[in-house]
Design an enzyme around this catalytic site. Structure first.
Site, short mmCIF file in Angstrom:
data_model
loop_
_atom_site.label_atom_id
_atom_site.label_comp_id
_atom_site.label_asym_id
_atom_site.label_seq_id
_atom_site.Cartn_x
_atom_site.Cartn_y
_atom_site.Cartn_z
N ASN A 34 57.71 28.69 49.20
CA ASN A 34 58.56 28.68 48.01
C ASN A 34 59.72 27.71 48.13
OD1 ASN A 34 57.36 30.83 46.31
ND2 ASN A 34 57.83 32.13 48.06
N THR A 35 60.28 27.59 49.33
CA THR A 35 61.47 26.76 49.50
C THR A 35 61.29 25.64 50.51
OG1 THR A 35 62.33 28.35 51.14
CG2 THR A 35 63.04 28.62 48.86
N THR A 36 60.35 25.78 51.43
CA THR A 36 60.10 24.74 52.44
C THR A 36 58.61 24.57 52.65
OG1 THR A 36 60.21 26.33 54.27
CG2 THR A 36 62.26 25.18 53.69
N CYS A 37 58.27 23.47 53.31
CA CYS A 37 56.88 23.20 53.68
C CYS A 37 56.82 23.10 55.20
CB CYS A 37 56.41 21.90 53.04
SG CYS A 37 54.70 21.46 53.43
N LYS A 38 56.01 23.95 55.82
CA LYS A 38 55.84 23.92 57.27
C LYS A 38 54.60 23.10 57.61
CE LYS A 38 58.00 28.12 59.08
NZ LYS A 38 57.75 29.36 59.86
N GLY A 60 48.33 35.82 47.65
CA GLY A 60 48.90 34.57 48.13
C GLY A 60 48.27 34.11 49.43
N ASP A 85 49.64 32.66 51.91
CA ASP A 85 50.46 32.98 53.08
C ASP A 85 50.24 34.42 53.53
OD1 ASP A 85 51.61 33.85 50.70
OD2 ASP A 85 53.67 33.61 51.42
N ARG A 86 50.08 35.32 52.58
CA ARG A 86 49.85 36.73 52.93
C ARG A 86 48.51 36.90 53.64
NH1 ARG A 86 50.23 40.28 47.84
NH2 ARG A 86 50.08 41.92 49.44
N THR A 108 61.46 34.57 51.63
CA THR A 108 62.07 34.68 50.30
C THR A 108 61.79 36.06 49.72
OG1 THR A 108 61.73 32.31 49.97
CG2 THR A 108 62.16 33.65 48.02
#
EC number: 2.7.1.33
Length: 244
Positions: A11-15, A94, A96-97, A120
């Site tokens: 949501n806020t960064t890209c790893k 999602g 990521d989940r 987040t």
């Protein structure tokens, strides 16, 4: 030997992780719109495999960079094969989940698991001992709670998340202290509640925390947890291995 590129757009960064022979070699944090930065980061390197996952709108430039970087490329979607059974509507799950659940099961097979991703949002993922992802819950993260109290009320101030060196009172003596105690202690009680409910059912179940606030929250919980801050990246790499 294998050399993989893992891109997890949050949501806020890209790893971005470089994984050699199943071990994470390097992790970089980029902005959420990471296409050009990703291209500079990998610098024309070629990988045996690459996977790209996004919880929101995909970055077209990043997708192109990933596609050019490897022969075997996986774009994580609702139909991507995964090495666990999923008892959940994948159309709304999602990436990521799901990756966190896969990563947890790969680390602790044959164990019932609760994965708590403190980012987040705070997500709770329940995995059975046989590797079935049973489902989970989503709640606001720390910053969302602070911002919601400020945004949806007339006079409550926006309070910053305190450092671990600051004492968090049981009850606040000022409005700012009351907000801090309510958010941080309230979230700690929420997490402890999930853990105690799980352990009442299965004492041997393991609880894994990941995400940007995992270490922060683990230190104020009553319950004991395992910390794996790179769990989503490990899970994405496992999904990549499953598909190539």
């Amino acid at each position: 030997m294998s050399y993989h590129l893992i891109v997890d757009q949050g949501n806020t960064t890209c790893k971005v992780a470089l994984v050699r022979d199943h071990a994470i070699e390097n992790i970089s944090l980029l902005s959420s719109t990471a296409g050009e930065a990703l291209e500079q980061l990998i610098g024309g390197q070629q990988f045996d495999g690459a996977i790209y996952a996004s919880v929101g709108q995909r970055d077209a430039v990043a997708e192109t960079v990933v596609m050019r970087s490897a022969t075997n490329v996986v774009f994580m979607g609702q139909d991507t094969p995964v090495p666990i059974r999923v008892a959940y509507d994948r159309r709304t799950l999602g990436a990521d989940r799901l990756a966190a659940a896969v990563g947890a099961h790969s680390l602790y097979p044959n164990c019932e698991l609760l994965v708590i991703d403190a980012g987040t949002a705070i997500t709770y993922e329940h995995i059975a001992a046989d590797g079935t992802y049973l489902g989970g819950n989503i709640a606001p993260g720390i910053q969302l709670r602070f911002k919601a109290l400020h945004h949806f009320t007339g006079r409550l101030p926006l309070v910053e998340q305190p450092s671990l060196s600051q004492e968090i009172p049981l009850y606040g003596g000022t409005t700012e202290e009351a907000i801090v105690a309510g958010v941080i202690r309230g979230l700690a009680h929420e997490i402890d509640g999930y853990i105690s409910t799980l352990h009442a059912k299965t004492e041997q179940a393991r609880v894994i925390m990941t995400g940007g606030n995992a270490n922060y929250l683990a230190q104020i919980l009553q319950s004991r947890t395992l910390i794996h801050t790179d769990l989503v990246l490990l899970g994405l790499n496992r999904i990549l291995e499953h598909n190539v």
